[in-house]
Design an enzyme around this catalytic site. Structure first.
Site, PDB file in Angstrom:
ATOM      1  N   SER A  60      97.181  47.099  61.814  1.00  0.00           N
ATOM      2  CA  SER A  60      98.628  47.149  62.041  1.00  0.00           C
ATOM      3  C   SER A  60      99.209  45.748  62.198  1.00  0.00           C
ATOM      4  CB  SER A  60      98.955  47.961  63.298  1.00  0.00           C
ATOM      5  OG  SER A  60      98.488  49.273  63.174  1.00  0.00           O
TER       6      SER A  60
HETATM    7  N1  SAH Z   1      94.598  50.947  65.239  1.00  0.00           N
HETATM    8  C1  SAH Z   1      94.453  50.178  64.020  1.00  0.00           C
HETATM    9  C2  SAH Z   1      95.290  50.772  62.891  1.00  0.00           C
HETATM   10  C3  SAH Z   1      94.437  51.455  61.921  1.00  0.00           C
HETATM   11  S1  SAH Z   1      95.285  52.267  60.604  1.00  0.00           S
HETATM   12  C4  SAH Z   1      94.784  48.733  64.271  1.00  0.00           C
HETATM   13  O1  SAH Z   1      94.687  48.289  65.376  1.00  0.00           O
HETATM   14  O2  SAH Z   1      95.128  48.006  63.363  1.00  0.00           O
HETATM   15  C5  SAH Z   1      95.152  53.935  61.101  1.00  0.00           C
HETATM   16  C6  SAH Z   1      93.783  54.525  61.205  1.00  0.00           C
HETATM   17  O3  SAH Z   1      93.950  55.917  61.472  1.00  0.00           O
HETATM   18  C7  SAH Z   1      92.938  54.446  59.938  1.00  0.00           C
HETATM   19  O4  SAH Z   1      91.733  53.796  60.229  1.00  0.00           O
HETATM   20  C8  SAH Z   1      92.704  55.910  59.553  1.00  0.00           C
HETATM   21  O5  SAH Z   1      91.432  56.170  59.009  1.00  0.00           O
HETATM   22  C9  SAH Z   1      92.877  56.606  60.891  1.00  0.00           C
HETATM   23  N2  SAH Z   1      93.202  58.029  60.795  1.00  0.00           N
HETATM   24  C10 SAH Z   1      94.025  58.671  59.915  1.00  0.00           C
HETATM   25  N3  SAH Z   1      94.056  59.985  60.158  1.00  0.00           N
HETATM   26  C11 SAH Z   1      93.237  60.189  61.237  1.00  0.00           C
HETATM   27  C12 SAH Z   1      92.853  61.356  61.960  1.00  0.00           C
HETATM   28  N4  SAH Z   1      93.303  62.570  61.660  1.00  0.00           N
HETATM   29  N5  SAH Z   1      92.004  61.191  62.993  1.00  0.00           N
HETATM   30  C13 SAH Z   1      91.515  59.978  63.339  1.00  0.00           C
HETATM   31  N6  SAH Z   1      91.838  58.843  62.684  1.00  0.00           N
HETATM   32  C14 SAH Z   1      92.701  58.948  61.645  1.00  0.00           C
END
Ligand code: SAH
Length: 213
Positions: A60
């Protein structure tokens, strides 16, 4: 490129965009973001931008991490237990772990979770519990959470997450498909009623059902 000056410039940018919680700014100033990226992209770690982390996912944008964290902390309640949906590379997890007592975080893509685990242990953050699961259901068999943060966007707020909010607990979540809105939902005392506030337009990867190895 990972110098203190570069990092300070990022923090100033967050301040300029309206982030005002000093605890959040301090933790972000002192947490290396470059270790959450693959080497080829680490030189861009202190730009205020989302970057790819593989598997079609992103780390993010720092502004969004700061904003969601300050909303969560600012909602008023004591935050001892926080759930994150979407561990990804683990950066948001690391920020949360330094601001609340304990963090639970779920990720549906196993290799991302494995890498996040390594990075979090490199930073010696031991108050984090990770699970490979579909976050629609939250972390159901545990207790309720004072705060829940979702870093992936569902079309509609999952019922399973609302159910896991403690009395006066706060959920911060992007909601929507093409256009998404960062949304704050607070459970009113110990009722089944919730107060919803739509905050600002955002862009997140979608919350996807099921898990992958
Ligand atoms: N928290 C991260 C952002 C990651 S992007 C940061 O600090 O940058 C969002 C993440 O959510 C991705 O890795 C994706 O695989 C995960 N995601 C999407 N749908 C999901 C679900 N149903 N359960 C768990 N994780 C999920």
């Amino acid at each position: 490129m990972t110098s203190q000056r570069t990092r300070d410039r990022l923090i100033q940018r967050l301040v300029d965009q309206g982030v005002s919680n000093q605890r959040v700014l301090d933790v972000m100033a002192n947490t290396p973001r470059h270790i959450f990226l693959d080497e080829a992209l680490s030189h861009r770690a202190y730009e205020d931008t989302a970057l790819p982390i593989g598997h079609g996912q992103t780390i993010s944008q720092p502004y969004i991490v700061a904003r969601m964290t300050e909303i969560l902390l600012g909602a008023g309640g004591v935050l001892s237990r926080v759930l994150e949906v979407g561990t990804g590379c683990g950066y948001q997890t690391a920020i949360l772990a330094q601001l609340v007592d304990e963090v639970w975080s779920v990720e549906r893509i196993r290799p991302l979770q494995d890498k996040a685990r390594q990075r979090l242990s490199l930073l010696r953050l031991r108050n984090v519990h990770l699970r490979h699961a579909d976050g629609h259901a939250g972390w159901p068999e545990d207790q309720l959470f004072d705060g829940i943060i979702s870093t992936a966007a569902p079309r509609e707020v999952p019922e399973g997450l609302l159910k896991q909010l403690a009395p006066n607990g706060v959920l911060v979540i992007p909601v929507g498909a093409d256009t998404q809105t960062l949304t704050m939902i607070i459970r009113i005392e110990d009722t089944d009623e919730y107060k919803t506030q739509r905050l600002e337009p955002v862009r997140f990867v979608p919350l996807v059902a099921g898990t992958t190895r």
